[in-house]
Design an enzyme around this catalytic site. Structure first.
Site, short mmCIF file in Angstrom:
data_model
loop_
_atom_site.label_atom_id
_atom_site.label_comp_id
_atom_site.label_asym_id
_atom_site.label_seq_id
_atom_site.Cartn_x
_atom_site.Cartn_y
_atom_site.Cartn_z
N LYS A 8 -3.82 11.55 4.28
CA LYS A 8 -2.63 11.54 5.14
C LYS A 8 -1.81 12.61 4.39
O LYS A 8 -1.05 12.98 5.30
CB LYS A 8 -2.89 10.42 5.94
CG LYS A 8 -3.66 9.02 6.05
CD LYS A 8 -3.05 7.74 5.95
CE LYS A 8 -2.35 6.97 5.00
NZ LYS A 8 -3.23 6.76 4.11
N ARG A 83 0.98 0.45 11.44
CA ARG A 83 -0.32 0.26 10.40
C ARG A 83 -0.21 -0.81 10.26
O ARG A 83 -1.03 -1.94 9.97
CB ARG A 83 0.46 -0.18 9.28
CG ARG A 83 0.04 0.87 8.36
CD ARG A 83 0.57 0.85 7.06
NE ARG A 83 0.35 1.44 5.58
CZ ARG A 83 0.72 1.91 4.86
NH1 ARG A 83 1.23 3.22 5.72
NH2 ARG A 83 -0.38 2.89 3.02
N ARG A 122 -5.04 11.07 -8.65
CA ARG A 122 -4.01 11.26 -8.00
C ARG A 122 -2.59 10.93 -8.48
O ARG A 122 -2.12 9.82 -9.34
CB ARG A 122 -3.40 10.03 -6.59
CG ARG A 122 -2.26 10.20 -5.32
CD ARG A 122 -2.24 9.61 -4.53
NE ARG A 122 -2.43 8.83 -4.01
CZ ARG A 122 -2.11 8.17 -2.41
NH1 ARG A 122 -2.00 8.31 -1.85
NH2 ARG A 122 -1.88 6.97 -2.92
N ARG A 155 1.18 6.36 -8.86
CA ARG A 155 1.54 5.22 -8.42
C ARG A 155 1.25 4.04 -8.89
O ARG A 155 -0.25 3.36 -9.08
CB ARG A 155 0.66 5.96 -7.31
CG ARG A 155 2.11 6.65 -5.78
CD ARG A 155 1.67 7.26 -4.09
NE ARG A 155 1.24 5.12 -3.86
CZ ARG A 155 0.95 5.74 -2.39
NH1 ARG A 155 1.00 6.64 -1.64
NH2 ARG A 155 0.65 4.28 -2.11
N ARG A 166 -5.50 -2.55 -1.11
CA ARG A 166 -5.21 -1.96 -0.28
C ARG A 166 -6.44 -1.66 1.14
O ARG A 166 -5.78 -1.27 1.70
CB ARG A 166 -4.11 -0.56 -0.33
CG ARG A 166 -3.35 -1.09 -1.33
CD ARG A 166 -2.70 0.41 -2.29
NE ARG A 166 -2.81 2.02 -1.13
CZ ARG A 166 -2.89 2.39 -2.18
NH1 ARG A 166 -2.82 2.66 -3.47
NH2 ARG A 166 -2.68 2.88 -0.94
P1 AMP Z 1 1.61 4.68 1.13
O1 AMP Z 1 1.95 5.63 0.60
O2 AMP Z 1 1.38 4.91 2.79
O3 AMP Z 1 0.30 4.48 1.13
O4 AMP Z 1 2.23 3.23 1.73
C1 AMP Z 1 1.79 2.81 0.61
C2 AMP Z 1 3.27 1.74 0.43
O5 AMP Z 1 4.09 1.07 1.27
C3 AMP Z 1 1.92 0.46 1.02
O6 AMP Z 1 0.74 -0.35 0.22
C4 AMP Z 1 3.24 -0.57 2.15
O7 AMP Z 1 2.99 -1.66 0.91
C5 AMP Z 1 3.82 0.37 2.16
N1 AMP Z 1 3.86 0.76 3.64
C6 AMP Z 1 4.20 1.69 3.37
N2 AMP Z 1 4.21 1.60 4.89
C7 AMP Z 1 3.66 0.45 5.60
C8 AMP Z 1 3.74 0.18 7.34
N3 AMP Z 1 4.39 1.27 8.19
N4 AMP Z 1 4.28 -1.29 6.79
C9 AMP Z 1 3.94 -2.10 5.88
N5 AMP Z 1 4.28 -1.46 4.87
C10 AMP Z 1 4.22 -0.44 4.45
#
Ligand code: AMP
Length: 210
Positions: A8, A83, A122, A155, A166
């Protein structure tokens, strides 16, 4: 939309460059907040480290602030938001207030085995959010960001045990919203396997239609 590691962020960044519209990644915004030690970052940290979703009110404030900036007036590319079904409702309200609408929702697909492989390799730049993969998309100089020269990092939530959680959060909370957008007729499913540029070409081809 799509599973963690499906690409993404990579696709949103490419699309952002092609369209000149800002890439709004809630994950990136939250990681920056954690790194800066802001009150919002301190609240979000434990959820993020354990792979849980952070509370809606926190995400909502961040999204409202980001989409309210002048560079988002002519459009934006959301990545990682909404989400959950609750967040679909929040986004609908935000868009009404902004006088905007979603044109398309892209669902990137690939196999769970592939995402685990991608997440394991990654690397990200903590300063400018660029994303690399040790095999598929290595930086020119190992461990150093091509764009800003910072040291790359893994990360914390890409650790295998957290990745499993996740993927479960994705299946239980995020996947249900796919149907919501399918019913609205704006969902496009895109095969996310292969090289980023090939996925980008499929994405552009899938962007048309009513
Ligand atoms: P990502 O980089 O999109 O994988 O997001 C990393 C982490 O950030 C996720 O595992 C959540 O803990 C938090 N996060 C990101 N976007 C959201 C969202 N829209 N709602 C809630 N938590 C989020």
């Amino acid at each position: 939309m799509g599973m963690p590691g499906v690409g993404k962020g990579t696709q949103a960044a490419m699309l952002s460059e092609a369209l000149g519209a800002p890439h709004v990644s809630t994950g990136d915004i939250l990681r920056q907040a954690v790194a800066s030690g802001s009150p919002c970052g301190r609240r979000a940290r434990s959820y993020m480290e354990s792979g849980e979703l952070v509370p809606d009110d926190l995400v909502e404030d961040l999204v409202v602030e980001r989409l309210g900036r002048p560079d988002a007036r002519a459009g934006f590319i959301l990545d990682g938001f909404p989400r959950s079904l609750e967040q679909v409702g929040l986004l609908d309200q935000i868009l009404v207030r902004l006088g905007q609408a979603l044109d398309r929702v892209f669902l990137l697909t690939t196999s769970p085995t592939e995402v685990v492989r991608r997440l394991g390799g990654r690397r990200i730049c903590p300063r400018c959010d660029s994303v690399y993969h040790v095999d598929n998309q290595p930086p020119r100089s190992p461990g150093v960001c091509d764009r800003c020269g910072s040291a790359l990092a893994q990360r914390a939530d890409d650790a295998e045990a957290v990745v499993r959680g996740r993927l479960e959060v994705y299946a239980s909370q995020t996947l249900p919203i796919v149907e919501r957008y399918r019913e609205r007729g704006i969902l496009r499913e895109i095969d996310g396997t292969g090289e980023p540029r090939d996925v980008a070409a499929r994405l552009r081809a899938g962007a048309g239609g009513g």
